[in-house]
Design a protein around this motif. Sequence first.
Motif, PDB file in Angstrom:
ATOM      1  N   GLU A 102       0.793  -1.052  -0.050  1.00 30.76           N
ATOM      2  CA  GLU A 102      -0.108  -0.262  -0.086  1.00 30.76           C
ATOM      3  C   GLU A 102       0.763   1.204   0.007  1.00 30.76           C
ATOM      4  O   GLU A 102       1.877   1.396   0.521  1.00 30.76           O
ATOM      5  CB  GLU A 102      -0.938  -0.107   1.299  1.00 30.76           C
ATOM      6  N   PRO A 114      -5.360   6.666  -1.142  1.00 32.43           N
ATOM      7  CA  PRO A 114      -4.665   5.453  -0.539  1.00 32.43           C
ATOM      8  C   PRO A 114      -4.894   4.429  -1.803  1.00 32.43           C
ATOM      9  O   PRO A 114      -5.939   4.380  -2.254  1.00 32.43           O
ATOM     10  CB  PRO A 114      -5.338   4.902   0.741  1.00 32.43           C
ATOM     11  N   GLU A 116      -3.576   0.367  -3.245  1.00 30.88           N
ATOM     12  CA  GLU A 116      -2.840  -1.073  -3.365  1.00 30.88           C
ATOM     13  C   GLU A 116      -2.171  -1.210  -4.503  1.00 30.88           C
ATOM     14  O   GLU A 116      -2.898  -1.094  -5.732  1.00 30.88           O
ATOM     15  CB  GLU A 116      -3.827  -2.075  -2.716  1.00 30.88           C
ATOM     16  N   ILE A 137      -8.370   2.321  -2.628  1.00 31.41           N
ATOM     17  CA  ILE A 137      -8.594   1.573  -1.474  1.00 31.41           C
ATOM     18  C   ILE A 137      -9.254   2.644  -0.369  1.00 31.41           C
ATOM     19  O   ILE A 137      -9.321   2.379   0.757  1.00 31.41           O
ATOM     20  CB  ILE A 137      -7.573   0.715  -0.712  1.00 31.41           C
ATOM     21  N   THR A 138      -9.741   3.771  -0.873  1.00 33.15           N
ATOM     22  CA  THR A 138     -10.259   4.902  -0.117  1.00 33.15           C
ATOM     23  C   THR A 138     -11.278   4.204   0.705  1.00 33.15           C
ATOM     24  O   THR A 138     -11.338   4.547   2.139  1.00 33.15           O
ATOM     25  CB  THR A 138     -10.613   6.004  -1.052  1.00 33.15           C
ATOM     26  N   LYS A 140     -11.824   1.204   1.701  1.00 30.78           N
ATOM     27  CA  LYS A 140     -11.448   0.168   2.572  1.00 30.78           C
ATOM     28  C   LYS A 140     -10.807   0.853   3.783  1.00 30.78           C
ATOM     29  O   LYS A 140     -10.998   0.473   4.975  1.00 30.78           O
ATOM     30  CB  LYS A 140     -10.595  -0.710   1.798  1.00 30.78           C
ATOM     31  N   LYS A 141     -10.008   1.998   3.523  1.00 25.00           N
ATOM     32  CA  LYS A 141      -9.440   2.666   4.585  1.00 25.00           C
ATOM     33  C   LYS A 141     -10.391   3.517   5.598  1.00 25.00           C
ATOM     34  O   LYS A 141     -10.203   3.402   6.888  1.00 25.00           O
ATOM     35  CB  LYS A 141      -8.286   3.605   3.969  1.00 25.00           C
ATOM     36  N   GLU A 142     -11.249   3.996   4.976  1.00 23.10           N
ATOM     37  CA  GLU A 142     -12.462   4.604   5.798  1.00 23.10           C
ATOM     38  C   GLU A 142     -13.184   3.732   6.650  1.00 23.10           C
ATOM     39  O   GLU A 142     -13.219   3.894   7.855  1.00 23.10           O
ATOM     40  CB  GLU A 142     -13.406   5.513   4.665  1.00 23.10           C
ATOM     41  N   GLU A 144     -11.894   0.903   7.622  1.00 27.37           N
ATOM     42  CA  GLU A 144     -11.002   0.457   8.694  1.00 27.37           C
ATOM     43  C   GLU A 144     -10.910   1.491   9.790  1.00 27.37           C
ATOM     44  O   GLU A 144     -10.866   1.158  10.823  1.00 27.37           O
ATOM     45  CB  GLU A 144      -9.566  -0.042   8.107  1.00 27.37           C
ATOM     46  N   GLN A 145     -10.787   2.751   9.418  1.00 30.97           N
ATOM     47  CA  GLN A 145     -10.823   3.941  10.276  1.00 30.97           C
ATOM     48  C   GLN A 145     -11.944   3.773  11.342  1.00 30.97           C
ATOM     49  O   GLN A 145     -11.889   3.780  12.451  1.00 30.97           O
ATOM     50  CB  GLN A 145     -10.453   5.114   9.500  1.00 30.97           C
TER      51      GLN A 145
END
Length: 341
Positions: A102, A114, A116, A137-138, A140-142, A144-145
């Motif tokens: 990433e 972001p 991958e 992966i925006t 996905k990151k959101e 995760e956050q």
Amino acid sequence: MDRNRILQAPKMHGKPTYKELEQRIKELEIETRKHRALADAPFEAIFLSEQGICLDQNQAAEKMFGYSHAEAIGRHGTEWIAPEYRERVRTNMRTGYEKPYEVVALRKDGTTFPCEIQAQMIDREGISIRVTALRDITEKKEAEQILKDEIVRRRILVDQSRDGIVVIDQDGKVYEANRRFAAMLGYTVDEIQHLHVWDWDFQWSKARLLEKLRDVDDAGDHFETVHKRKDGSLYEVEISTNGAVYQNRKLVFCICRDITERKRSEEERKQLIQELQTALAEVKTLRGIIPICTQCKKIRDDDGYWQRVEQYIEERSDVLFTHGICDECAKRLYPWYEDES
């Protein structure tokens, strides 16, 4: 895909005829359309590069980064990457690294997101071509956050709870516990992690506790028991439980409330009520209109019998009478007594 298509074209031995050339051109056109359809189908941005220089990109890459096909050709692959990640990407290009990783990508307009990256090296007639896929992966990151924030929020709620909270696995071992639960038992949080439920429950046997753990489900249970502290002292607790399966493993969530003070208050209140009831039973009162004779002053009871005042009152209260004589009666009955005195 011109260069890649040429690299994949088989060699033709001898001088080809016109029909052979015509057939080969048709084959190349079909192959080109096929590769283009395959390249443009995914949501990922796909790049072809040689020694880090972009040879081609698909339509998804153009939409994702904002560079037209003509603008992309000839640029170094790190131009699509935020400056702080370029050295890592450059190293992976040079070493032929093929596992996903990433980074933060850079669009033409300067905005970042972001992503991958996963690449694969393809050798065609001695020339190494790197096929690189970049996935946004925006979301996905959101997600995760949000999950991390929720974990922190729940951890704060658990740690700040005034009740002891402990999660026990199906074997009776502590899976997780908050500081309050450890403090209630007199252990540190680290010490509590090595305990089993029978190490502190004083009321139930090990077999009974394991049975209760097996029986509890998502409907939960509510009961009272006695816990034993590290120093051996005892205290009463009220427990609410819920069972759930997490990663193919049953866990029981327990909220433990110290009810020692509540039990003491209940016992004191019960004792006070008992004392009041006893006192009330001993108290006798006179109420209502009492019929009394105007001459002899006897009182008529509920059965119609006339009784002396003192007898009537003594039977209906805890009053006891002593008998004497007042001054007026003494003068009337014993006039000589006053003359002598």
